[in-house]
Design a protein around this motif. Structure first.
Motif, PDB file in Angstrom:
ATOM      1  N   VAL A  40       0.953  -1.126  -0.155  1.00 15.28           N
ATOM      2  CA  VAL A  40      -0.230   0.356  -0.371  1.00 15.28           C
ATOM      3  C   VAL A  40       0.718   1.208  -0.097  1.00 15.28           C
ATOM      4  CG1 VAL A  40      -1.443   1.063   1.237  1.00 15.28           C
ATOM      5  CG2 VAL A  40      -2.341  -1.419   1.105  1.00 15.28           C
ATOM      6  N   THR A  43       2.803   2.125  -3.563  1.00 14.69           N
ATOM      7  CA  THR A  43       1.329   2.582  -4.977  1.00 14.69           C
ATOM      8  C   THR A  43       1.078   3.838  -4.311  1.00 14.69           C
ATOM      9  OG1 THR A  43      -0.374   1.476  -3.543  1.00 14.69           O
ATOM     10  CG2 THR A  43       1.128   0.362  -5.308  1.00 14.69           C
ATOM     11  N   THR A  44       0.955   4.421  -2.709  1.00 13.50           N
ATOM     12  CA  THR A  44       0.619   5.383  -2.884  1.00 13.50           C
ATOM     13  C   THR A  44       1.748   6.571  -2.734  1.00 13.50           C
ATOM     14  OG1 THR A  44       0.390   4.859  -0.310  1.00 13.50           O
ATOM     15  CG2 THR A  44      -1.472   4.414  -1.804  1.00 13.50           C
ATOM     16  N   PRO A  47       2.150   8.781  -6.978  1.00  9.32           N
ATOM     17  CA  PRO A  47       1.111  10.468  -7.163  1.00  9.32           C
ATOM     18  C   PRO A  47       2.395  11.196  -6.479  1.00  9.32           C
ATOM     19  CG  PRO A  47      -0.457   7.839  -6.345  1.00  9.32           C
ATOM     20  CD  PRO A  47       1.028   7.874  -5.917  1.00  9.32           C
ATOM     21  N   PRO A  52       0.427  14.470  -9.042  1.00  7.26           N
ATOM     22  CA  PRO A  52      -1.639  13.813  -9.117  1.00  7.26           C
ATOM     23  C   PRO A  52      -2.180  13.778 -10.503  1.00  7.26           C
ATOM     24  CG  PRO A  52      -0.932  15.556  -8.724  1.00  7.26           C
ATOM     25  CD  PRO A  52      -0.115  15.119  -8.793  1.00  7.26           C
ATOM     26  N   SER A  61       0.620   2.591 -14.455  1.00  7.21           N
ATOM     27  CA  SER A  61       0.198   1.699 -13.453  1.00  7.21           C
ATOM     28  C   SER A  61       0.161   0.676 -13.203  1.00  7.21           C
ATOM     29  CB  SER A  61      -1.312   2.482 -13.099  1.00  7.21           C
ATOM     30  OG  SER A  61      -2.399   2.379 -14.064  1.00  7.21           O
ATOM     31  N   LEU A 126      -6.114  -0.872  -5.603  1.00  9.21           N
ATOM     32  CA  LEU A 126      -5.053   0.607  -5.161  1.00  9.21           C
ATOM     33  C   LEU A 126      -4.442   1.021  -6.321  1.00  9.21           C
ATOM     34  CD1 LEU A 126      -2.530  -1.318  -2.922  1.00  9.21           C
ATOM     35  CD2 LEU A 126      -3.746   1.046  -2.694  1.00  9.21           C
ATOM     36  N   ALA A 129      -6.405   4.308  -7.800  1.00 11.31           N
ATOM     37  CA  ALA A 129      -6.157   5.208  -6.813  1.00 11.31           C
ATOM     38  C   ALA A 129      -4.799   5.561  -7.912  1.00 11.31           C
ATOM     39  CB  ALA A 129      -5.522   4.737  -6.141  1.00 11.31           C
ATOM     40  N   LEU A 130      -4.694   4.770  -9.060  1.00 16.90           N
ATOM     41  CA  LEU A 130      -3.440   4.704  -9.965  1.00 16.90           C
ATOM     42  C   LEU A 130      -4.320   5.051 -11.276  1.00 16.90           C
ATOM     43  CD1 LEU A 130      -0.695   2.772  -9.233  1.00 16.90           C
ATOM     44  CD2 LEU A 130      -0.914   5.073  -8.661  1.00 16.90           C
TER      45      LEU A 130
END
Length: 232
Positions: A40, A43-44, A47, A52, A61, A126, A129-130
């Motif tokens: 997690v 991958t976070t 950005p 972003p 991604s 996740l 989110a990408l």
């Protein structure tokens, strides 16, 4: 967890091995959840480090998710066999007369259930989110299910080779990472093709073939490496 009585002798032994590892994982849950947290975090962070903007993140991604999954799978490998070697359990397995390759394969399967399967279930969220579309979720989960299975088997071979080496995590990574490159390439390629609406059967078939190959020969390599490590 008790072994079903209808299982044959070897089946009951494998069930007991897996049940034992699950109980140990419950007691040491922090070691089990560590790869998922690492997955997690990686991958976070992308950005924040790149941009972003979803258009830019969407292009990278597949590679981000797969590299994060591959690195996360390495975290729990050093402790896969080491506790059993240190407390004498592995030596008893070697001398028991039972097929060591199947016992180690059972431990590896449990390792995947505890560390690989959570990554497979978490990856679609996740990936969204990408910038990944929801239509890619089945392909992403399927490639990771096949790929993390291969990563677990390869990692188990490396763990068996380095189990007698103190602080062998660096050596383990050097041994395993080059062998994992084909899995990474085919997995990321399949997800990228799915995002562009192209057929993904080719990379998926290659991932499945790699998994079958590793599962077929990997247990024998684990057993040979473990015997060398235990006897040395």
């Amino acid at each position: 967890m008790t072994a079903p009585t209808e299982l044959p002798g070897l089946g009951r032994i494998l069930w007991l091995v897996m049940a034992r590892d699950v109980r140990l994982a419950v007691r040491h849950w922090d070691q089990v959840i560590q790869p998922l947290i690492f997955f997690v975090i990686i991958t976070t962070l992308f950005p924040l480090a790149i941009s972003p903007a979803l258009d830019e993140l969407r292009k990278i991604s597949p590679g981000v998710v797969w590299v994060a999954a591959m690195l996360s799978s390495l975290l729990a490998l050093e402790s896969l066999f080491r506790p059993d070697v240190e407390d004498g359990t592995m030596e008893q397995w070697v001398l028991s007369g039972q097929p060591l390759s199947l016992l180690l394969l059972a431990k590896t399967a449990t390792h995947w259930l505890l560390t690989g399967l959570p990554l497979v279930l978490m990856a679609p969220l996740l990936g969204t989110a990408l910038g990944m579309p929801q239509s890619v979720w089945p392909v992403l989960a399927g490639t990771l299910a096949l790929g993390t299975g291969s990563l677990s088997v390869l990692g188990a071979i490396g763990a068996a080779l380095t189990v007698s080496v103190r602080r062998g995590s660096v050596l383990l990574a050097l041994l395993v990472l080059p062998l994992e490159m084909p899995v990474l390439i085919f997995g990321a390629r399949a997800v990228d093709l799915a995002m562009h609406g192209e057929p993904v059967a080719g990379p998926l078939n290659l991932l499945a073939a790699l998994l079958l190959f590793f599962v077929s020969l990997g247990p024998f390599a684990m057993a040979a490496a473990m015997r060398i490590s235990v006897e040395s």
